[in-house]
Design a protein around this motif. Structure first.
Motif, short mmCIF file in Angstrom:
data_model
loop_
_atom_site.label_atom_id
_atom_site.label_comp_id
_atom_site.label_asym_id
_atom_site.label_seq_id
_atom_site.Cartn_x
_atom_site.Cartn_y
_atom_site.Cartn_z
N GLY A 220 25.01 26.47 55.38
CA GLY A 220 26.13 27.38 55.14
C GLY A 220 26.37 28.30 56.32
N GLY A 222 28.31 30.90 56.72
CA GLY A 222 29.00 32.11 56.30
C GLY A 222 28.30 33.33 56.87
N TYR A 223 28.54 34.47 56.24
CA TYR A 223 27.98 35.73 56.72
C TYR A 223 26.46 35.67 56.83
CZ TYR A 223 32.31 38.41 55.68
OH TYR A 223 33.58 38.92 55.65
N ILE A 224 25.81 35.25 55.74
CA ILE A 224 24.34 35.31 55.73
C ILE A 224 23.76 34.33 56.73
CG2 ILE A 224 22.28 34.83 54.32
CD1 ILE A 224 23.76 35.96 51.92
N GLU A 227 24.24 35.64 60.31
CA GLU A 227 23.45 36.85 60.61
C GLU A 227 21.95 36.53 60.65
OE1 GLU A 227 26.57 40.24 58.91
OE2 GLU A 227 24.61 40.07 57.97
N GLU A 243 27.10 22.98 57.96
CA GLU A 243 28.22 23.54 57.20
C GLU A 243 29.08 22.42 56.64
OE1 GLU A 243 29.67 26.68 56.20
OE2 GLU A 243 31.09 25.26 55.36
N PHE A 244 29.39 22.54 55.36
CA PHE A 244 30.18 21.53 54.66
C PHE A 244 31.63 21.51 55.17
CE2 PHE A 244 32.66 20.08 51.01
CZ PHE A 244 32.00 18.92 50.68
N SER A 310 22.15 29.39 52.35
CA SER A 310 23.12 30.51 52.35
C SER A 310 24.51 29.94 52.16
CB SER A 310 23.01 31.29 53.66
OG SER A 310 23.09 30.42 54.78
N ALA A 311 24.68 29.33 50.99
CA ALA A 311 25.94 28.63 50.69
C ALA A 311 26.77 29.43 49.69
CB ALA A 311 25.63 27.24 50.16
N GLY A 312 26.59 30.73 49.67
CA GLY A 312 27.38 31.59 48.81
C GLY A 312 26.54 32.26 47.73
N MET A 359 32.92 39.71 48.03
CA MET A 359 31.57 40.16 47.61
C MET A 359 31.00 41.03 48.73
SD MET A 359 29.87 36.87 45.82
CE MET A 359 29.84 36.71 44.06
N LEU A 360 31.47 42.25 48.80
CA LEU A 360 31.05 43.16 49.86
C LEU A 360 30.66 44.51 49.25
CD1 LEU A 360 33.86 42.36 52.45
CD2 LEU A 360 31.45 41.69 52.61
N VAL A 390 33.07 42.30 58.21
CA VAL A 390 32.34 42.37 59.49
C VAL A 390 31.18 41.38 59.47
CG1 VAL A 390 31.08 43.86 61.11
CG2 VAL A 390 32.83 44.88 59.62
N TYR A 392 27.85 40.86 61.42
CA TYR A 392 27.08 41.75 62.31
C TYR A 392 26.19 40.98 63.28
CZ TYR A 392 28.66 45.41 59.15
OH TYR A 392 29.43 46.26 58.40
N1 NAD Z 1 28.17 41.26 56.93
C1 NAD Z 1 28.49 41.18 55.66
O1 NAD Z 1 29.40 41.87 55.17
C2 NAD Z 1 27.74 40.26 54.77
C3 NAD Z 1 26.51 39.77 55.16
C4 NAD Z 1 25.85 38.90 54.31
C5 NAD Z 1 26.41 38.56 53.09
N2 NAD Z 1 27.61 39.06 52.74
C6 NAD Z 1 28.23 38.66 51.46
O2 NAD Z 1 27.36 37.85 50.72
C7 NAD Z 1 28.04 36.74 50.20
C8 NAD Z 1 27.20 35.51 50.32
O3 NAD Z 1 26.99 35.17 51.71
P1 NAD Z 1 26.86 33.66 52.14
O4 NAD Z 1 26.77 33.60 53.61
O5 NAD Z 1 25.80 33.00 51.30
O6 NAD Z 1 28.23 33.03 51.62
P2 NAD Z 1 29.62 32.78 52.34
O7 NAD Z 1 30.56 32.53 51.25
O8 NAD Z 1 29.91 33.82 53.36
O9 NAD Z 1 29.37 31.43 53.17
C9 NAD Z 1 28.88 30.28 52.56
C10 NAD Z 1 29.16 29.11 53.46
O10 NAD Z 1 28.44 28.00 52.95
C11 NAD Z 1 29.28 26.86 53.00
N3 NAD Z 1 28.79 25.92 51.99
C12 NAD Z 1 28.96 25.97 50.65
N4 NAD Z 1 28.32 24.95 50.06
C13 NAD Z 1 27.75 24.23 51.06
C14 NAD Z 1 26.94 23.06 51.09
N5 NAD Z 1 26.61 22.43 49.98
N6 NAD Z 1 26.50 22.61 52.29
C15 NAD Z 1 26.84 23.27 53.44
N7 NAD Z 1 27.60 24.37 53.46
C16 NAD Z 1 28.03 24.86 52.29
C17 NAD Z 1 30.67 27.40 52.74
O11 NAD Z 1 31.67 26.52 53.20
C18 NAD Z 1 30.63 28.70 53.51
O12 NAD Z 1 31.03 28.57 54.84
C19 NAD Z 1 29.33 36.59 50.98
O13 NAD Z 1 30.39 36.48 50.06
C20 NAD Z 1 29.47 37.83 51.78
O14 NAD Z 1 30.60 38.55 51.36
C21 NAD Z 1 28.29 39.89 53.56
#
Ligand code: NAD
Ligand code: FAD
Length: 506
Positions: A220, A222-224, A227, A243-244, A310-312, A359-360, A390, A392
């Motif tokens: 995944g 995404g943010y996590i 970071e 990443e999917f 870290s897929a959400g 989810m912030l 953001v 980070y």
């Molecule tokens: N800096 C910040 O504000 C911050 C930091 C960390 C987390 N967060 C919050 O925590 C939440 C969770 O973070 P996150 O990074 O887990 O989720 P995210 O939603 O930011 O990213 C998840 C990523 O995983 C991918 N994904 C989903 N299923 C998949 C799979 N089976 N195989 C490969 N990729 C896959 C998605 O396409 C996406 O790009 C977020 O919604 C975010 O708002 C925010």
């Protein structure tokens, strides 16, 4: 005003294909008149969950003169954000950045060491100290504001009663005229990938590894993932992100995203986009992952010492007894609320990660304040279209408002103004000039629609743009504000100049 912001929220949901939710809001207009419940229960407000949504709602409620109790099962306040989220991750991002700078950038600034090494236990101790100071700080704020704090697991007995299995063992019932659900979210697991917090970790495990993994695979982008991938990459791990989707951070403006991905790749992060994990084998010393193209095709394997999932995240309502009192949720398990944050059950509200929207932590806080203001008979307001995001990493990426793709899809005529940090004197002076400011404004009115920044301190720079958007400012409004020199903020001014006219320094 309430009706106007209702319409905005409905439009927001429609723009995100949540039409059934939008319809539900339309159908529950009558629920808007609920407001303050009457009765002789002990508390005016009971909040279940002491995260950024819940603790802020509890403090605000007490400040508004409402008798308030907050129930938290974790044993410490601050929720996911303070205990296992925003704060520990930012502590590790800062410490690992300092190490990376010392190793790779200090020599070019004329600062030399015989050697630089990582003391991981000390790094973790600094992170833990930051967390415990902040969580204790919230307990202090509760005392100062006379919020009653109950440590235990809350579950609904009725819409005005919550039974609490106290951490100390006994069970009590807390009564409230208004009950706010602020129970947050939990990691989304993937089929066939069992998190053991050792070899296969969630963000919580990734914040507490006892050794630097040689090879880290992140599922995944995404943010996590980005970071925590950055933290361990800076400390020496070989990081591969699977990443999917076709792109990293799907919510980002695509032009900025491309530059961002290049910046991360330059720092050693590898990406396997449009790829899914179809199997995980933990029987050996490490982990063997089986990958497949997202659209199907030939399988490949990838080895890792540690895998971060870290897929959400998904809303957390386990054991809360929502079904007992009939609170409605959507297919994703998110609690449905109207614009007053009221659920379909009289006197029961919900805020933060457990409801639809970003989810912030800062969004959860805004929800909390607005919800309590409605309960107290005042006007609350949160505009989810103006919540900044953001990432980070280094450089950071921050954005508020619409991406260029969203503006195009709306069919609005627009102008784009850009300014690279390579032409910003402060960025050059500190030799950290990767990135840009990009501003999108409506062509006819010059009203700013979105701002996207990639820079070392983008997360701080973005708030000038957030204020501009909140006040419907034009790019010329920003450009005509005197910005101090030499600052990175001057790049925001120059990008604004580039939007409606011409920049000076490029
Ligand atoms: N800096 C910040 O504000 C911050 C930091 C960390 C987390 N967060 C919050 O925590 C939440 C969770 O973070 P996150 O990074 O887990 O989720 P995210 O939603 O930011 O990213 C998840 C990523 O995983 C991918 N994904 C989903 N299923 C998949 C799979 N089976 N195989 C490969 N990729 C896959 C998605 O396409 C996406 O790009 C977020 O919604 C975010 O708002 C925010
Ligand atoms: C690794 C990581 C990094 C993050 N970084 C950022 C960041 O930098 N910036 C940002 O804005 N967001 C960040 N987030 C997201 C942020 O943590 C959440 O958006 C935020 O915590 C949501 O707040 P909340 O109050 O809705 O829920 P939570 O913070 O999840 O709090 C809910 C609380 O309710 C408690 N609870 C649940 N059920 C019950 C019950 N039945 N009885 C009693 N208590 C209960 C839980 O124990 C928890 O403490 C990050 C998340 C993670 C995982």
């Amino acid at each position: 005003m309430a009706m106007a912001s209702f319409a905005r929220r409905k439009a927001y949901l429609l723009s995100r294909n949540c039409s059934s939710e939008a319809l539900r809001y339309s159908n529950s207009l009558a629920a808007f008149s609920r407001g303050f419940a009457s009765g002789s229960e002990e508390n005016d407000v009971v909040v279940i969950g002491g995260g950024p949504g819940g603790y802020v709602a509890a403090i605000k409620a007490a400040q508004l003169g409402l008798k308030t109790t907050c129930i938290e099962k974790r044993g410490t306040l601050g929720g996911t954000c303070l205990n296992v989220g925003c704060i520990p991750s930012k502590a590790l991002l800062h410490s690992s950045h300092m190490y990376h700078e010392a190793k790779h950038s200090f020599p070019s600034h004329g600062v030399k060491f015989a050697s630089v090494e990582v003391d991981l236990p000390a790094m973790m101790a600094q992170k833990d100290k930051a967390v415990s100071n902040l969580t204790r700080g919230i307990e202090g704020l509760f005392k100062k504001n006379k919020v009653n704090y109950v440590k235990g697991y809350g579950k609904f007995v009725s819409p005005s009663e919550v039974s609490v299995d106290a951490l100390e063992g006994e069970t009590t019932v807390v009564k409230g005229k208004n009950i706010i659900i602020a129970t947050g979210s939990d990691v989304k697991s993937l089929p066939g990938v069992t998190i053991d917090e050792k070899k296969i970790v969630s963000s919580t495990g990734a914040l507490a590894l006892s050794e630097i993994p040689k090879k880290l695979v992140v599922i995944g982008a995404g943010y996590i993932g980005l970071e925590m991938g950055s933290v361990w990459g800076r400390l020496g791990s070989e990081v591969t992100v699977v990443e999917f989707a076709p792109d990293i951070v799907p919510t980002m403006d695509s032009e900025v995203r491309k530059q961002f991905q290049r910046a991360l790749e330059k720092r050693g992060m590898k990406f396997k986009l449009k790829t899914k994990v179809v199997g995980v084998d933990t029987s050996g010393a490490g982990v063997k992952l089986t990958l497949e193209p997202a659209a199907g095709g030939d399988q490949t394997t990838l080895e890792a010492d540690v895998v971060l999932v870290s897929a959400g995240r998904i809303p957390f309502t386990a054991g809360l007894g929502l079904d007992k009192i009939g609170v409605e949720t959507d297919k994703a398990g998110r609690i449905l609320v109207n614009e007053r944050f009221a659920t379909n059950v009289q006197g029961v509200y919900a805020i933060g990660d457990v409801i639809p929207g970003p989810m912030l932590a800062h969004k959860a806080e805004e929800d909390g304040v607005a919800c309590v203001e409605f309960i107290a008979g005042k006007h609350g307001h949160v505009d989810y279209d103006k919540v900044p995001g953001v990432v980070y990493t280094h450089p950071e990426v921050a954005y508020v408002g619409k991406t260029e793709e969203q503006v195009k899809a709306l069919g609005v005529d627009y102008r784009v103004g850009k300014f690279p940090f390579l032409a910003n004197s402060r960025a050059k002076a500190i030799d950290d000039a990767e990135g840009l400011v990009k501003i999108l404004a409506e062509k006819e009115t010059d009203k700013i629609l979105g701002v996207h920044i990639m820079a070392p301190n983008a997360g701080e720079l973005i708030h000038e743009a957030a204020i501009a958007l909140q006040y419907d400012a034009s790019s010329e409004d920003i450009a005509r504000v005197c910005h101090a020199h030499p600052t990175m903020s001057e790049a925001v001014k120059e990008a604004a100049m580039a939007t409606y006219d011409k920049p000076i320094h490029i």
